[in-house]
Write an enzyme that holds these catalytic residues in place. Structure first.
Site, PDB file in Angstrom:
ATOM      1  N   LYS A 120      -3.926  12.695 -19.144  1.00  0.00           N
ATOM      2  CA  LYS A 120      -3.885  13.494 -20.145  1.00  0.00           C
ATOM      3  C   LYS A 120      -2.445  13.536 -20.930  1.00  0.00           C
ATOM      4  O   LYS A 120      -2.180  12.164 -21.719  1.00  0.00           O
ATOM      5  CB  LYS A 120      -4.194  14.829 -19.902  1.00  0.00           C
ATOM      6  CG  LYS A 120      -5.663  15.229 -18.922  1.00  0.00           C
ATOM      7  CD  LYS A 120      -6.875  14.526 -19.515  1.00  0.00           C
ATOM      8  CE  LYS A 120      -8.077  14.356 -18.523  1.00  0.00           C
ATOM      9  NZ  LYS A 120      -8.236  15.731 -17.817  1.00  0.00           N
ATOM     10  N   ARG A 165       0.790  -1.359  -0.005  1.00  0.00           N
ATOM     11  CA  ARG A 165      -0.011   0.141  -0.051  1.00  0.00           C
ATOM     12  C   ARG A 165       0.752   1.344   0.093  1.00  0.00           C
ATOM     13  O   ARG A 165       0.569   2.129  -0.462  1.00  0.00           O
ATOM     14  CB  ARG A 165      -1.086  -0.114   1.249  1.00  0.00           C
ATOM     15  CG  ARG A 165      -1.907   1.205   1.487  1.00  0.00           C
ATOM     16  CD  ARG A 165      -2.989   1.258   2.010  1.00  0.00           C
ATOM     17  NE  ARG A 165      -2.785   0.108   3.180  1.00  0.00           N
ATOM     18  CZ  ARG A 165      -2.502   0.260   4.507  1.00  0.00           C
ATOM     19  NH1 ARG A 165      -1.805   1.483   4.552  1.00  0.00           N
ATOM     20  NH2 ARG A 165      -2.413  -0.389   5.382  1.00  0.00           N
ATOM     21  N   TYR A 215     -10.737  23.448 -14.822  1.00  0.00           N
ATOM     22  CA  TYR A 215     -11.439  22.210 -15.247  1.00  0.00           C
ATOM     23  C   TYR A 215     -12.761  22.215 -14.170  1.00  0.00           C
ATOM     24  O   TYR A 215     -12.471  22.386 -12.881  1.00  0.00           O
ATOM     25  CB  TYR A 215     -10.345  21.279 -14.921  1.00  0.00           C
ATOM     26  CG  TYR A 215     -11.001  19.819 -14.786  1.00  0.00           C
ATOM     27  CD1 TYR A 215     -11.105  19.242 -16.291  1.00  0.00           C
ATOM     28  CD2 TYR A 215     -11.273  18.889 -13.648  1.00  0.00           C
ATOM     29  CE1 TYR A 215     -11.846  18.009 -16.338  1.00  0.00           C
ATOM     30  CE2 TYR A 215     -11.636  17.682 -13.983  1.00  0.00           C
ATOM     31  CZ  TYR A 215     -12.371  17.286 -14.872  1.00  0.00           C
ATOM     32  OH  TYR A 215     -12.747  16.136 -15.310  1.00  0.00           O
ATOM     33  N   ASP A 228      -2.005  23.881 -11.474  1.00  0.00           N
ATOM     34  CA  ASP A 228      -2.751  22.478 -12.506  1.00  0.00           C
ATOM     35  C   ASP A 228      -2.125  22.830 -13.753  1.00  0.00           C
ATOM     36  O   ASP A 228      -2.443  23.763 -14.344  1.00  0.00           O
ATOM     37  CB  ASP A 228      -4.106  22.737 -12.346  1.00  0.00           C
ATOM     38  CG  ASP A 228      -4.728  21.410 -13.157  1.00  0.00           C
ATOM     39  OD1 ASP A 228      -3.894  20.848 -13.828  1.00  0.00           O
ATOM     40  OD2 ASP A 228      -5.807  20.934 -13.013  1.00  0.00           O
TER      41      ASP A 228
HETATM   42  C1  LIG Z   1      -8.813  16.091 -16.563  1.00  0.00           C
HETATM   43  C2  LIG Z   1      -8.184  16.937 -15.884  1.00  0.00           C
HETATM   44  C3  LIG Z   1      -8.202  17.015 -14.308  1.00  0.00           C
HETATM   45  C4  LIG Z   1      -9.076  15.917 -13.744  1.00  0.00           C
HETATM   46  O1  LIG Z   1      -7.995  14.565 -13.850  1.00  0.00           O
HETATM   47  P1  LIG Z   1      -8.494  13.266 -13.923  1.00  0.00           P
HETATM   48  O2  LIG Z   1      -7.438  12.491 -14.190  1.00  0.00           O
HETATM   49  O3  LIG Z   1      -9.496  13.228 -14.804  1.00  0.00           O
HETATM   50  O4  LIG Z   1      -9.300  12.866 -12.246  1.00  0.00           O
HETATM   51  C5  LIG Z   1      -7.691  18.098 -13.873  1.00  0.00           C
HETATM   52  N1  LIG Z   1      -7.470  19.400 -14.297  1.00  0.00           N
HETATM   53  C6  LIG Z   1      -7.399  19.507 -15.659  1.00  0.00           C
HETATM   54  C7  LIG Z   1      -6.784  20.663 -16.222  1.00  0.00           C
HETATM   55  C8  LIG Z   1      -7.810  18.128 -16.431  1.00  0.00           C
HETATM   56  O5  LIG Z   1      -7.889  18.581 -17.684  1.00  0.00           O
END
Ligand SMILES: *Cc1c(COP(=O)(O)O)cnc(C)c1O
Length: 402
Positions: A204, A55, A107, A179
């Site tokens: 992504k 874990r 997002y 982010d």
């Molecule tokens: C997709 C996305 C998220 C969320 O990520 P997940 O992997 O889908 O949980 C957060 N910020 C941005 C800019 C995104 O494109």
């Protein structure tokens, strides 16, 4: 969490060679996947390594984390099962009620999550972080613990100045988390601009092949909060699985090639689509008339990313018709994969000031740019531009799913 020495190599070389450096003692060029959930003790009942239980301890996971930390110029990185769980881990690690200032445009899943953090005792205020006067005002008024920014931001691709925000936040001892999903470390390394944390939806661009769900937090330095995030992840077991971590590292080996190709095509498409008769406007930080262009040119190193949005002259009706008529572009949510995606964003998140009804979000893949352009052109030509106004009301119900 490794702290690996970084040789003075160029970014592309690091993306290709880092996993090789981490390969197994058998000298395989590519390392194995470590699945063991437990580790044996020796005869004297001691553990001979720092690995005890799956874990918390997994070599494959740590190797991919070390790889990401290298690319982000971070002290260390932690992988989670999704971008959302990485973001949540930061907020949930506070041992006191935290006040957060966050970008108004971000997002939408994360904006919704932030809106509900009151249940954990925290509070949030959304501010246009591209407006440094408004942000400065909010910072001195609220004295936040955390400033959360997304740049370029979904889905209008606004640009926030990371260095300026970090300087303002640090004046009141707030930390800054960026982010950086859309910029990727190919174009921006937020820690180099003064940020304390970087977050990615590794689902992504980092993975890049639309086949792994993953999230990352990377830290500039090992603070108490960072240690608490790592401890909570080990307790809760919300880390990424070994197979996904291995796949992610494989995907990242071509990160530099992929993302630069995507950004080149995005720039080309943005320029061409600007003069398309069906298109009202193109939102892309690489265009000189984009409000964040000057900051992006300074902050983003050699490209403006692979995401753009277009607003259709024919409104939501034309946008939905175009999305229905593409064949090479795939009509789907998500972004950052090698295949090009198109999405009527308001159908996903509901329309509003940050998500107009006539907007199509384009995630540019690595296909031939001419093929991508021709497919859009075909789809737009079959768009009933002249009919759009009277048809708007018909689409309204369909287009505004919450
Ligand atoms: C997709 C996305 C998220 C969320 O990520 P997940 O992997 O889908 O949980 C957060 N910020 C941005 C800019 C995104 O494109």
């Amino acid at each position: 969490m490794y702290d690996k020495p970084r040789p003075p190599l160029k970014f592309r070389t690091l993306t290709v060679q880092s996993p090789v450096d981490l390969a197994a003692p058998q000298n395989g060029l590519v390392g194995p996947i470590h699945f063991s959930t437990t580790y044996t003790r020796s005869a004297n009942y001691a553990y001979e390594t720092e690995y005890v239980y799956g874990r918390a301890d997994n070599l494959t996971l740590r190797q991919t984390e070390s790889f990401i930390a290298t690319l982000e110029n971070a002290h260390s990185a932690l992988l989670f099962g999704s971008g959302m769980s990485a973001a949540a881990a930061l907020l949930l690690a506070y041992d006191h009620p935290a006040h957060v200032i966050a970008s108004t445009e971000m997002y939408y899943g994360l904006r919704r999550w932030f809106s509900g953090i009151g249940r954990f005792g925290h509070s949030v205020e959304f501010v246009d972080t591209t407006d440094l006067v408004a942000l400065g005002d909010a910072i001195s008024r609220k004295r936040p613990d955390l400033v959360w920014i997304e740049t370029p931001s979904n889905p209008l691709w606004k640009i926030t100045d990371i260095a300026a925000v970090s300087a303002m936040a640090h004046e009141v001892d707030a930390i800054v988390c960026v982010d950086s999903t859309v910029a990727t470390p190919v174009f921006t390394r937020p820690i180099d601009h003064g940020a304390d944390f970087v977050m990615h939806s590794a689902t992504k661009y980092l993975n890049g092949h639309s086949d792994v769900s993953a999230g990352v937090l990377a830290a500039a330095r090992p603070t108490d909060l960072w240690r608490q995030i790592a401890a909570m992840r080990a307790e809760q077991g919300v880390s990424l699985g070994a197979l996904e971590a291995w796949l992610l590292a494989r995907g990242m080996r071509t990160l530099d090639l992929r993302v630069k190709a995507q950004a080149r095509t995005a720039q080309l498409l943005a320029e061409k689509l600007q003069s398309h008769p069906a298109v009202a406007s193109v939102l892309y930080p690489g265009l000189p008339d984009h409000p964040g262009h000057a900051i992006a040119a300074r902050q983003m190193n050699g490209g403006f990313g692979g995401m753009l949005s277009i607003r259709m002259k024919g409104g939501s009706c034309a946008a939905l018709a175009a999305a229905a008529n593409v064949s090479l572009w795939k009509c789907a949510t998500s972004l950052g994969g090698v295949e090009s995606l198109i999405e009527h964003r308001a159908s996903m998140e509901g329309h509003g000031p940050h998500c107009p009804d006539d907007l199509l979000r384009l995630s540019v893949g690595i296909e031939d740019p001419q093929d991508l352009l021709a497919d859009l052109d075909r789809a737009f030509q079959s768009t009933p531009v002249a009919m759009a106004d009277e048809d708007l009301s018909l689409v309204e119900g369909k287009g505004n799913r919450p």
